[in-house]
Motif scaffolding. Structure first.
Motif, PDB file in Angstrom:
ATOM      1  N   SER A   1     -33.559  26.526   6.726  1.00  0.00           N
ATOM      2  CA  SER A   1     -33.108  25.518   7.696  1.00  0.00           C
ATOM      3  C   SER A   1     -31.596  25.385   7.694  1.00  0.00           C
ATOM      4  O   SER A   1     -30.996  25.125   8.735  1.00  0.00           O
ATOM      5  N   THR A   2     -30.958  25.591   6.517  1.00  0.00           N
ATOM      6  CA  THR A   2     -29.485  25.566   6.458  1.00  0.00           C
ATOM      7  C   THR A   2     -28.943  26.639   7.392  1.00  0.00           C
ATOM      8  O   THR A   2     -28.002  26.409   8.148  1.00  0.00           O
ATOM      9  N   LEU A   3     -29.563  27.801   7.343  1.00  0.00           N
ATOM     10  CA  LEU A   3     -29.145  28.923   8.187  1.00  0.00           C
ATOM     11  C   LEU A   3     -29.366  28.584   9.658  1.00  0.00           C
ATOM     12  O   LEU A   3     -28.485  28.773  10.496  1.00  0.00           O
ATOM     13  N   PHE A   4     -30.542  28.058   9.971  1.00  0.00           N
ATOM     14  CA  PHE A   4     -30.872  27.708  11.361  1.00  0.00           C
ATOM     15  C   PHE A   4     -29.912  26.640  11.891  1.00  0.00           C
ATOM     16  O   PHE A   4     -29.419  26.730  13.009  1.00  0.00           O
ATOM     17  N   ASN A   5     -29.624  25.616  11.041  1.00  0.00           N
ATOM     18  CA  ASN A   5     -28.719  24.549  11.477  1.00  0.00           C
ATOM     19  C   ASN A   5     -27.318  25.083  11.726  1.00  0.00           C
ATOM     20  O   ASN A   5     -26.629  24.652  12.649  1.00  0.00           O
ATOM     21  N   ALA A   6     -26.894  26.051  10.884  1.00  0.00           N
ATOM     22  CA  ALA A   6     -25.572  26.661  11.090  1.00  0.00           C
ATOM     23  C   ALA A   6     -25.560  27.432  12.404  1.00  0.00           C
ATOM     24  O   ALA A   6     -24.582  27.393  13.163  1.00  0.00           O
ATOM     25  N   LEU A   7     -26.665  28.113  12.709  1.00  0.00           N
ATOM     26  CA  LEU A   7     -26.768  28.853  13.973  1.00  0.00           C
ATOM     27  C   LEU A   7     -26.660  27.907  15.160  1.00  0.00           C
ATOM     28  O   LEU A   7     -25.925  28.163  16.106  1.00  0.00           O
ATOM     29  N   THR A   8     -27.406  26.791  15.093  1.00  0.00           N
ATOM     30  CA  THR A   8     -27.403  25.876  16.244  1.00  0.00           C
ATOM     31  C   THR A   8     -26.075  25.136  16.355  1.00  0.00           C
ATOM     32  O   THR A   8     -25.630  24.834  17.454  1.00  0.00           O
ATOM     33  N   ALA A   9     -25.409  24.872  15.209  1.00  0.00           N
ATOM     34  CA  ALA A   9     -24.090  24.230  15.269  1.00  0.00           C
ATOM     35  C   ALA A   9     -23.095  25.171  15.931  1.00  0.00           C
ATOM     36  O   ALA A   9     -22.272  24.767  16.750  1.00  0.00           O
ATOM     37  N   THR A  10     -23.205  26.468  15.596  1.00  0.00           N
ATOM     38  CA  THR A  10     -22.339  27.484  16.214  1.00  0.00           C
ATOM     39  C   THR A  10     -22.608  27.515  17.716  1.00  0.00           C
ATOM     40  O   THR A  10     -21.690  27.555  18.531  1.00  0.00           O
ATOM     41  N   ALA A  11     -23.883  27.470  18.063  1.00  0.00           N
ATOM     42  CA  ALA A  11     -24.254  27.520  19.477  1.00  0.00           C
ATOM     43  C   ALA A  11     -23.751  26.277  20.205  1.00  0.00           C
ATOM     44  O   ALA A  11     -23.256  26.356  21.328  1.00  0.00           O
ATOM     45  N   ALA A  12     -23.850  25.116  19.551  1.00  0.00           N
ATOM     46  CA  ALA A  12     -23.402  23.871  20.176  1.00  0.00           C
ATOM     47  C   ALA A  12     -21.889  23.933  20.406  1.00  0.00           C
ATOM     48  O   ALA A  12     -21.377  23.464  21.415  1.00  0.00           O
ATOM     49  N   ALA A  13     -21.173  24.564  19.461  1.00  0.00           N
ATOM     50  CA  ALA A  13     -19.718  24.692  19.596  1.00  0.00           C
ATOM     51  C   ALA A  13     -19.357  25.615  20.754  1.00  0.00           C
ATOM     52  O   ALA A  13     -18.317  25.474  21.384  1.00  0.00           O
ATOM     53  N   GLU A  14     -20.245  26.576  21.055  1.00  0.00           N
ATOM     54  CA  GLU A  14     -19.987  27.497  22.174  1.00  0.00           C
ATOM     55  C   GLU A  14     -20.302  26.839  23.515  1.00  0.00           C
ATOM     56  O   GLU A  14     -20.021  27.381  24.566  1.00  0.00           O
ATOM     57  N   ALA A  15     -20.920  25.661  23.451  1.00  0.00           N
ATOM     58  CA  ALA A  15     -21.473  25.051  24.666  1.00  0.00           C
ATOM     59  C   ALA A  15     -20.419  24.732  25.712  1.00  0.00           C
ATOM     60  O   ALA A  15     -20.737  24.521  26.862  1.00  0.00           O
ATOM     61  N   ALA A  16     -19.154  24.708  25.291  1.00  0.00           N
ATOM     62  CA  ALA A  16     -18.081  24.419  26.235  1.00  0.00           C
ATOM     63  C   ALA A  16     -18.171  25.349  27.438  1.00  0.00           C
ATOM     64  O   ALA A  16     -17.984  24.921  28.571  1.00  0.00           O
ATOM     65  N   ASN A  17     -18.489  26.630  27.199  1.00  0.00           N
ATOM     66  CA  ASN A  17     -18.594  27.524  28.364  1.00  0.00           C
ATOM     67  C   ASN A  17     -19.961  28.179  28.453  1.00  0.00           C
ATOM     68  O   ASN A  17     -20.134  29.215  29.036  1.00  0.00           O
ATOM     69  N   TYR A  18     -20.952  27.561  27.842  1.00  0.00           N
ATOM     70  CA  TYR A  18     -22.314  28.086  27.972  1.00  0.00           C
ATOM     71  C   TYR A  18     -23.283  26.923  27.893  1.00  0.00           C
ATOM     72  O   TYR A  18     -23.167  26.095  27.003  1.00  0.00           O
ATOM     73  N   PRO A  19     -24.239  26.848  28.787  1.00  0.00           N
ATOM     74  CA  PRO A  19     -25.174  25.719  28.728  1.00  0.00           C
ATOM     75  C   PRO A  19     -26.099  25.877  27.521  1.00  0.00           C
ATOM     76  O   PRO A  19     -27.168  26.438  27.622  1.00  0.00           O
ATOM     77  N   PHE A  20     -25.650  25.400  26.354  1.00  0.00           N
ATOM     78  CA  PHE A  20     -26.491  25.527  25.158  1.00  0.00           C
ATOM     79  C   PHE A  20     -27.651  24.565  25.251  1.00  0.00           C
ATOM     80  O   PHE A  20     -27.492  23.428  25.665  1.00  0.00           O
ATOM     81  N   CYS A  21     -28.820  25.034  24.845  1.00  0.00           N
ATOM     82  CA  CYS A  21     -29.897  24.057  24.759  1.00  0.00           C
ATOM     83  C   CYS A  21     -30.734  24.340  23.523  1.00  0.00           C
ATOM     84  O   CYS A  21     -31.049  25.488  23.229  1.00  0.00           O
ATOM     85  N   THR A  22     -31.036  23.259  22.813  1.00  0.00           N
ATOM     86  CA  THR A  22     -32.040  23.378  21.775  1.00  0.00           C
ATOM     87  C   THR A  22     -33.329  23.087  22.526  1.00  0.00           C
ATOM     88  O   THR A  22     -33.568  21.968  22.952  1.00  0.00           O
ATOM     89  N   ILE A  23     -34.128  24.104  22.701  1.00  0.00           N
ATOM     90  CA  ILE A  23     -35.292  23.989  23.585  1.00  0.00           C
ATOM     91  C   ILE A  23     -36.321  23.047  22.961  1.00  0.00           C
ATOM     92  O   ILE A  23     -36.879  22.185  23.598  1.00  0.00           O
ATOM     93  N   GLU A  24     -36.560  23.262  21.683  1.00  0.00           N
ATOM     94  CA  GLU A  24     -37.380  22.323  20.901  1.00  0.00           C
ATOM     95  C   GLU A  24     -36.553  22.119  19.644  1.00  0.00           C
ATOM     96  O   GLU A  24     -35.605  22.852  19.410  1.00  0.00           O
ATOM     97  N   PRO A  25     -36.952  21.143  18.786  1.00  0.00           N
ATOM     98  CA  PRO A  25     -36.136  20.921  17.587  1.00  0.00           C
ATOM     99  C   PRO A  25     -35.955  22.192  16.765  1.00  0.00           C
ATOM    100  O   PRO A  25     -34.964  22.370  16.088  1.00  0.00           O
ATOM    101  N   ASN A  26     -36.916  23.111  16.857  1.00  0.00           N
ATOM    102  CA  ASN A  26     -36.812  24.297  16.000  1.00  0.00           C
ATOM    103  C   ASN A  26     -36.444  25.573  16.757  1.00  0.00           C
ATOM    104  O   ASN A  26     -36.651  26.666  16.273  1.00  0.00           O
TER     105      ASN A  26
END
Length: 368
Positions: A16-41
């Motif tokens: 989960s640490t790895l997954f959370n780091a991935l989604t945090a990275t994705a959220a940071a990219e959201a400025a120019n990409y519509p990031f979505c966490t589709i479901e919590p996981n």
């Protein structure tokens, strides 16, 4: 058309640490990409590709859009999952839905983080999960052999297909009985789709991710070597990263990340490695559409023809496909853009049978 990597592993390995780091990275990219966490996981993350920024610079594109990969954090598995222990059935169902597996393995000692099996032994940990997946496959194949046996007796197309599937099942059965994953079955080219339809858990490509302590992030350790050797034997790949470092990096601003990695002697984040390896695992390739408005990377399966890649952008492009104006990445860079590539005869018109090459820069002509 999303391609999914499922993150699996025993509880407390850093999944989960790895997954959370991935989604945090994705959220940071959201400025120019519509990031979505589709479901919590479930999270989508951009695939790092330096070629995209090079092309964007040449074309002076206003926006850069990377291609994306989907990661699914699958609940920690326990022994007995194939018999429905823990979240067994749900866990196995989630694995069936993904295209490849990222198997996180603990390769660090830490008395504060208990290990579900009481000691640190990554090969035993891998085998606990592989065994559960093989047992589930074994049951599935035995069931199918019975059903297909009846269907194979019928005439016509259905009977022929059942016969071919039955033949595959009969070949994969002894492999599973010997404790080997289905991905080790050697297939003829025309059997790959049929084999994929069996949707066996151990047929999915695997990347083993050894999670190490911070001080081993650069060199790995004795345990990561064991994991790497084991992966090779199983027809899989392995990388090692420190999930703790990844969690830290993912909280930093883009500019600070490189400086922080440099202090640790690292060239890039472990996540970049995992995303890239996941992409290769799925046998995908990247093509680009480049213009002043945006430079964009797209994903298509290796072996796809030009109309299929046009369809990734829009179904109308595939339906009314006329041809693809094509420049290879190297030619685009050498010519410093489309105009010069055209002038020097490096722009090709490719038809319906053209197999897409990694790095192709396309402009599709279509008629709807």
């Amino acid at each position: 058309m999303g391609f999914k990597c499922g993150i699996i592993g025993l509880p407390n390995v850093g999944k989960s640490t790895l997954f959370n780091a991935l989604t945090a990275t994705a959220a940071a990219e959201a400025a120019n990409y519509p990031f979505c966490t589709i479901e919590p996981n479930v999270g989508r993350v951009g695939v790092p590709d330096p070629r995209l920024s090079t092309l964007a610079q040449i074309a002076k594109s206003a926006v850069t859009l990377p291609t994306q990969l989907e990661f699914v954090d699958i609940a920690g598995l326990v022994k007995g999952a194939s018999r429905g222990e823990g979240l067994g059935n749900k866990f196995l169902a989630h694995i069936r839905e993904v295209d490849a597996l990222v198997h996180v393995v603990r390769a660090f000692e830490n008395d504060d983080i208990t290990h579900v099996e009481g000691s640190i032994d990554p090969i035993r940990d891998i085998e606990i999960i592989e065994t559960e997946l093989m047992l589930a496959d074994l049951e599935s194949v035995e069931r199918r052999i019975q059903t297909l046996g009846k269907k194979a007796k019928t005439a016509g197309k259905e009977g022929e297909e059942a016969k071919a599937s039955l033949h595959l099942c009969e070949r994969v059965l002894p492999l599973l009985q010997e404790g080997k994953p289905a991905r080790q079955l050697s297939l003829a080219l025309d059997e790959t789709d049929l084999f994929k339809n069996l949707n066996l858990l151990t047929s999915k490509p695997v990347l083993f991710v050894a999670n190490v302590q911070e001080q081993d992030a650069l060199t790995g350790n004795a345990l990561t070597q064991k994991i790497s050797d084991y992966a090779q034997k199983m027809g899989a790949r392995a990388v090692f990263i420190s999930a703790a470092i990844e969690a830290e990096v993912s909280q930093l601003e883009k500019e600070d990340q490189a400086a922080f990695l440099e202090t640790l002697g690292l060239q890039e984040t472990g996540l970049s490695q995992v995303i890239r390896e996941g992409y290769n695992l799925l046998n995908l390739l990247t093509f680009f559409t480049i213009g002043p408005k945006e430079a964009r990377a797209w994903t298509v399966r290796r072996g796809a023809k030009a109309p299929e890649s046009a369809g990734v952008i829009h179904t109308d492009f595939e339906k009314g496909f006329i041809c693809a104006e094509t420049i290879s990445y190297e030619d685009y860079v050498t010519a410093q853009g489309e105009a010069q590539a055209k002038a020097s005869g490096k722009l090709r018109l490719e038809g319906k049978d053209y197999p897409v090459q990694d790095g192709d820069v396309f402009h599709f002509r279509f008629n709807v």
